[in-house]
Write a protein that holds these residues in place. Structure first.
Motif, short mmCIF file in Angstrom:
data_model
loop_
_atom_site.label_atom_id
_atom_site.label_comp_id
_atom_site.label_asym_id
_atom_site.label_seq_id
_atom_site.Cartn_x
_atom_site.Cartn_y
_atom_site.Cartn_z
N THR A 285 7.53 -0.66 -8.01
CA THR A 285 7.02 -1.67 -8.93
C THR A 285 5.53 -1.47 -9.14
O THR A 285 4.86 -0.81 -8.35
CB THR A 285 7.26 -3.08 -8.38
OG1 THR A 285 6.66 -3.18 -7.08
CG2 THR A 285 8.75 -3.36 -8.25
N ALA B 192 4.53 1.15 -12.59
CA ALA B 192 5.89 1.13 -12.06
C ALA B 192 6.45 2.53 -12.07
O ALA B 192 6.39 3.23 -13.09
CB ALA B 192 6.75 0.20 -12.90
N GLY C 117 7.13 -6.24 -4.15
CA GLY C 117 7.70 -4.90 -4.27
C GLY C 117 6.67 -3.82 -3.97
O GLY C 117 6.96 -2.83 -3.29
N TRP C 118 5.45 -4.03 -4.47
CA TRP C 118 4.38 -3.08 -4.17
C TRP C 118 4.07 -3.06 -2.68
O TRP C 118 3.80 -1.99 -2.12
CB TRP C 118 3.11 -3.45 -4.95
CG TRP C 118 1.92 -2.65 -4.50
CD1 TRP C 118 1.57 -1.40 -4.90
CD2 TRP C 118 0.95 -3.04 -3.51
NE1 TRP C 118 0.44 -0.99 -4.22
CE2 TRP C 118 0.04 -1.97 -3.38
CE3 TRP C 118 0.76 -4.19 -2.74
CZ2 TRP C 118 -1.04 -2.03 -2.51
CZ3 TRP C 118 -0.31 -4.24 -1.87
CH2 TRP C 118 -1.20 -3.17 -1.76
#
Length: 280
Positions: free
Chosen positions: A67, A94, A227-228
């Motif tokens: 992401t 992303a 997500g990162w």
């Protein structure tokens, strides 16, 4: 007539001074709290346990699509220079990969940390003041790379939520990151307890910046960069990791790409001897 409002720089200076006072108190508290685990045998056990925890967490973490990351963290970390000012960079797109934009920077100090990690709290209490002095003066460029692998040591996933908050600050208030980082360790929860909620983390951030920011608040509350955080942790841990550095636990500290070892969490002279030899 009402008193005039402080400028942003004055608010940040006041926050840094408060953080410095809190750091001293934290150092005294953590010294008392950890006096029973300073034998070499127990330190060895803790180090092995941390490595095992990282391996297990990486093995069970579900895979997720890459992401987009926060702005000003294209290397999975934020670079802070003279005056505690953050360098501006693009975000990782992303599906993209991290780029070491500050590679080759003279006298660069890289710190991998987890905001739930007690050894990282000890490192900050021991070294925070001298690191602030080196970076403020421009003698050292600091890069902080947050990781998250200690959610299992928290009742409410504080490790990953704190790393997300760090990403939010880097994106929206990058020049406040150094003081934010100090404040996070000043308010570090004990392992096995519930850490501050997202609302409480955002309140801590506004205490540092002195201003409300609805975008930053939404980022913290919604865990926008979760997500990162997972991706950055996967990239950061390895022997070597994606940047050629050996990271198996935290804090992992590198000066000019060379690991700084020894009693860095309890003895400020260990890091000072390495840095002062370079900066004179």
């Amino acid at each position: 007539m009402p008193e005039s409002k402080l400028t942003k720089s004055e608010r940040q200076a006041a926050a840094r001074e408060k953080a410095r006072q809190q750091r001293e108190e934290m150092r005294r508290k953590q010294k008392r709290r950890r006096i029973l685990i300073q034998s070499s045998v127990l330190v060895g056990i803790i180090a092995v346990a941390a490595i095992v925890t990282i391996v297990v967490m990486n093995a069970v973490r579900p895979s997720s699509a890459s992401t987009a990351g926060p702005a000003n963290m294209i290397s999975d970390g934020i670079v802070i220079g003279a005056g505690l000012t953050a360098e501006r960079t693009d975000a990782i797109e992303a599906g993209g990969s991290a780029t070491d934009a500050a590679a080759g920077t003279e006298n660069r100090l890289i710190i991998y940390l987890d905001y739930q990690c007690p050894n990282c709290g000890d490192f900050e209490a021991t070294n925070g003041a001298q690191i602030e002095e080196w970076v403020s003066s421009g003698d050292v460029t600091l890069e902080i790379r947050p990781l998250s692998f200690l959610d299992s040591a928290s009742q409410n996933n504080y490790s990953s939520r704190a790393a997300n908050a760090a990403a939010c600050v880097a994106n929206y208030e990058p020049d406040s990151f150094f003081t934010f980082n100090t404040a996070m360790f000043n308010n570090q929860p004990d392992e096995g307890t519930a850490g501050p909620t997202n609302s409480e983390i955002y309140a801590l951030i506004t205490g540092v910046t002195g201003t409300e920011n609805s975008d930053l608040e939404s980022c913290v509350m919604n865990e926008t960069y979760s997500g990162w955080v997972e991706d950055a942790t996967d990239r950061g841990i390895g022997d070597p990791n994606e940047f050629g550095l050996s990271v198996s636990g935290t804090p992992a500290v590198f000066f000019n790409d060379t690991a700084v070892s020894g009693s860095i969490t309890t003895d400020a002279s260990v890091l000072a001897s390495v840095v002062n030899a370079a900066i004179g």
